[in-house]
Write an enzyme that holds these catalytic residues in place. Structure first.
Site, PDB file in Angstrom:
ATOM      1  N   HIS A  78      -6.257 -15.476 -14.019  1.00 19.08           N
ATOM      2  CA  HIS A  78      -5.544 -14.730 -15.054  1.00 19.08           C
ATOM      3  C   HIS A  78      -5.513 -15.570 -16.329  1.00 19.08           C
ATOM      4  O   HIS A  78      -5.547 -16.808 -16.279  1.00 19.08           O
ATOM      5  CB  HIS A  78      -4.115 -14.446 -14.618  1.00 19.08           C
ATOM      6  CG  HIS A  78      -3.994 -13.412 -13.555  1.00 19.08           C
ATOM      7  ND1 HIS A  78      -2.829 -12.687 -13.361  1.00 19.08           N
ATOM      8  CD2 HIS A  78      -4.861 -12.970 -12.613  1.00 19.08           C
ATOM      9  CE1 HIS A  78      -2.998 -11.845 -12.355  1.00 19.08           C
ATOM     10  NE2 HIS A  78      -4.211 -12.003 -11.883  1.00 19.08           N
TER      11      HIS A  78
ATOM     12  N   CYS B 199       2.541 -11.193 -14.695  1.00 23.62           N
ATOM     13  CA  CYS B 199       2.746 -10.770 -13.308  1.00 23.62           C
ATOM     14  C   CYS B 199       3.581 -11.832 -12.589  1.00 23.62           C
ATOM     15  O   CYS B 199       3.845 -12.913 -13.135  1.00 23.62           O
ATOM     16  CB  CYS B 199       1.393 -10.605 -12.622  1.00 23.62           C
ATOM     17  SG  CYS B 199       0.555 -12.177 -12.278  1.00 23.62           S
TER      18      CYS B 199
ATOM     19  N   GLU C 187      -3.116 -16.379 -18.301  1.00 24.14           N
ATOM     20  CA  GLU C 187      -2.016 -17.345 -18.360  1.00 24.14           C
ATOM     21  C   GLU C 187      -2.308 -18.589 -17.536  1.00 24.14           C
ATOM     22  O   GLU C 187      -2.037 -19.714 -17.980  1.00 24.14           O
ATOM     23  CB  GLU C 187      -0.712 -16.719 -17.837  1.00 24.14           C
ATOM     24  CG  GLU C 187      -0.267 -15.496 -18.612  1.00 24.14           C
ATOM     25  CD  GLU C 187      -0.719 -14.177 -17.991  1.00 24.14           C
ATOM     26  OE1 GLU C 187       0.075 -13.226 -18.020  1.00 24.14           O
ATOM     27  OE2 GLU C 187      -1.856 -14.097 -17.494  1.00 24.14           O
TER      28      GLU C 187
ATOM     29  N   CYS D 168       1.864 -15.380 -12.463  1.00 21.57           N
ATOM     30  CA  CYS D 168       1.844 -16.088 -13.744  1.00 21.57           C
ATOM     31  C   CYS D 168       3.244 -16.501 -14.178  1.00 21.57           C
ATOM     32  O   CYS D 168       3.436 -17.597 -14.711  1.00 21.57           O
ATOM     33  CB  CYS D 168       1.152 -15.234 -14.800  1.00 21.57           C
ATOM     34  SG  CYS D 168      -0.602 -14.998 -14.438  1.00 21.57           S
TER      35      CYS D 168
END
Length: 143
Positions: free
Chosen positions: A46, A76, A48, A79
């Site tokens: 992801h 999410c 992040e 993260c």
């Protein structure tokens, strides 16, 4: 947030869900990332997580105390948990994520008093631009 949007556009161009993130420390970007889950076949790739890893390498420590992370969409749970564990000071995100948001929409991992660190949260920065980019991506997938 404009830099995070630039990262999200890179993801869009690669056919990835267009999420971008940048980590800032003392007014300087020290970590950048955009989604690369498909390209890397990695569910943890992801934006992040990538930006946090780069920031930690830059600082030479896993503790990102005093940093701000800008993300185009609400993080999410994975993260958000990484931000808590990394001791990020502030999260700024563009648009909420009604299906997976862990910064206040579905849950609030970042400010859960049961955890040993809490992250300050600010939302709605360039929200329309962030929302349009991600909605456009998914609209394109459906057609």
């Amino acid at each position: 947030m404009k830099e995070a949007l630039a990262e999200a556009r890179k993801a869009f161009q690669k056919g990835e869900v267009p999420v971008g993130a940048v980590v800032v420390y003392k007014g300087k970007i020290i970590g950048r990332g955009h989604n690369l889950r498909e390209k890397k076949s990695d569910p943890t790739a992801h934006a992040e997580i990538i930006a946090i890893k780069k920031a930690a390498r830059h600082l030479g420590t896993w503790r990102l105390t005093g940093t701000t992370i800008y993300v185009t969409i609400e993080p999410c749970p994975m993260c958000a948990g990484a931000m808590v564990n990394a001791r990020v000071q502030i999260l700024v995100f563009g648009t909420p994520d009604p299906k997976a948001g862990a910064a206040g929409t579905l849950m609030n991992i970042l400010q859960d008093e049961r955890l040993n660190h809490r992250v300050e949260v600010s939302s709605g920065v360039l929200a329309e631009e962030c929302r349009s980019l991600i909605q456009g991506f998914f609209r394109g997938l459906r057609t």
